[in-house]
Design a protein around this motif. Structure first.
Motif: not given
Length: 100
Positions: A45-59
């Motif tokens: 769950q932590s990895m999913v949340e971090n990936l979501r945040n990284m995608n938000f920061q990129q897009a």
């Protein structure tokens, strides 16, 4: 019927008393498995949340726009709209094209 339950209970108790080490190992194994699965789910769950945040920061976040096929004319239309306060432009794709 009552005598059968009594016999089964007696045999069960004797079996537990005779195999204390095996029972202790089984309980410890069950506890460790539970901890392992719990930590696995928490980490995933932590990895999913971090990936979501990284995608938000990129897009970009809710008020940002991201497009890979926008032309300069399209960008001009959007930036001149009355609801747009500020705008900026990131040229990631153009930088990647220059490297290749």
């Amino acid at each position: 019927m009552k005598r059968q339950k009594s016999m089964i209970r007696t045999l069960t108790n004797r079996s537990f008393k005779a195999n204390r080490t095996r029972n202790l190992v089984a309980v410890v194994a069950i506890a460790l498995t539970t901890v392992m699965f719990t930590s696995l789910f928490v980490l995933s769950q932590s990895m999913v949340e971090n990936l979501r945040n990284m995608n938000f920061q990129q897009a970009g976040y809710n008020s940002h726009l991201s497009s890979g096929i926008m032309t300069d004319a399209d960008a001009e239309k959007i930036t001149t709209h009355e609801a747009v306060r500020d705008f900026g432009k990131a040229l990631w794709l153009e930088l990647l094209k220059m490297r290749n």
